[in-house]
Design an enzyme around this catalytic site. Structure first.
Site, short mmCIF file in Angstrom:
data_model
loop_
_atom_site.label_atom_id
_atom_site.label_comp_id
_atom_site.label_asym_id
_atom_site.label_seq_id
_atom_site.Cartn_x
_atom_site.Cartn_y
_atom_site.Cartn_z
N PHE A 1 -13.54 -64.84 -90.04
CA PHE A 1 -14.48 -65.10 -91.14
C PHE A 1 -13.99 -66.24 -92.02
O PHE A 1 -12.80 -66.30 -92.38
CB PHE A 1 -14.62 -63.87 -92.04
CG PHE A 1 -15.26 -62.68 -91.40
CD1 PHE A 1 -16.59 -62.37 -91.64
CD2 PHE A 1 -14.53 -61.83 -90.57
CE1 PHE A 1 -17.18 -61.25 -91.07
CE2 PHE A 1 -15.10 -60.71 -89.99
CZ PHE A 1 -16.44 -60.42 -90.24
N ASP A 2 -14.91 -67.11 -92.41
CA ASP A 2 -14.68 -67.94 -93.58
C ASP A 2 -14.76 -67.01 -94.80
O ASP A 2 -15.23 -65.86 -94.67
CB ASP A 2 -15.76 -69.03 -93.64
CG ASP A 2 -15.65 -69.91 -94.86
OD1 ASP A 2 -14.51 -70.27 -95.23
OD2 ASP A 2 -16.68 -70.25 -95.45
#
Length: 221
Positions: free
Chosen positions: A6-7
């Site tokens: 995930f960002d």
């Protein structure tokens, strides 16, 4: 489907809007004029590459370090006042991935200390095996370095890992790393160029979770 990376800003937390408003407010207070082009251009970049972009746009005399210090203090004051805004579906998708034993990491262009602070504040640290900050690589997104590092740390092949991103720079980075990019747009919608790089576009993380459930069921079947 070995891992999901995930960002952070704009994916886990609704912090991009807050960040952009702080950039504009800081620019006004410092008498720097309209810096919206730079603010949007820096989405997904680490400090090193943000400094390069801002000076390319506004000249070598742009007071980047003073601007960043003022902006960071303003951003922190607003976070302390209003709390950390969590995006829709975060807890659901993280709980599901943990339940299924799928490896997870965060790969954010934000510096590691801040990333860990946000994750700890939200209680998300237990959901991630690895946390990668933008100061752990020389050049962050759109180059692939940060995602390649995250995959190495997790011990997975990029082609078997999904990246969830909200920004064009993040999608370019994940694609260049050989991953499967999923875009959950926040501040910026994908252009045709970006759409060509995507594995899928989802409205939110709940839709991404439903996609992963289908993939998992297909693998099991």
């Amino acid at each position: 489907m070995d891992a999901v990376i995930f960002d952070m800003d704009g994916v886990l937390f609704d912090t991009e809007r807050l960040s952009l408003s702080c950039w504009q407010e800081t620019a006004e207070e410092m008498g720097l004029g309209d810096i919206r082009e730079g603010a949007y251009g820096c989405i997904g970049l680490n400090r090193t590459d943000s400094r390069i972009l801002m000076r390319n746009l506004y000249g070598d005399g742009f007071p980047y370090d003073a601007f960043r210090a003022h902006n960071s203090a303003l951003f922190q004051r607003k976070l302390d006042q209003d709390g950390l805004p969590v995006k829709k579906g975060v807890k659901e998708i993280l709980s599901w991935l943990k339940e299924k034993g799928i490896k997870t990491a965060v790969a954010s262009s934000t510096r590691l200390e801040t990333v860990k602070s946000h994750l700890e504040r939200a209680g998300f640290i237990p959901y991630f095996q690895e946390v990668i900050g933008g100061d752990m690589v020389e050049h962050s997104k759109p180059r692939p370095d940060i995602y390649l590092l995250a995959c190495r740390q997790l011990g997975v092949e990029p082609k078997k890992a999904f990246a969830i991103e909200d920004s064009p720079n993040g999608i370019r980075s994940a694609h260049a790393a050989g991953m499967l990019p999923i875009m959950v747009p926040d501040m910026v919608e994908p252009t045709p160029e970006i759409e060509a790089l995507l594995y899928r576009k989802c409205r939110d993380l709940l839709e991404a979770k439903a996609l992963f459930e289908k993939i998992r069921n297909a693998e099991s079947g």
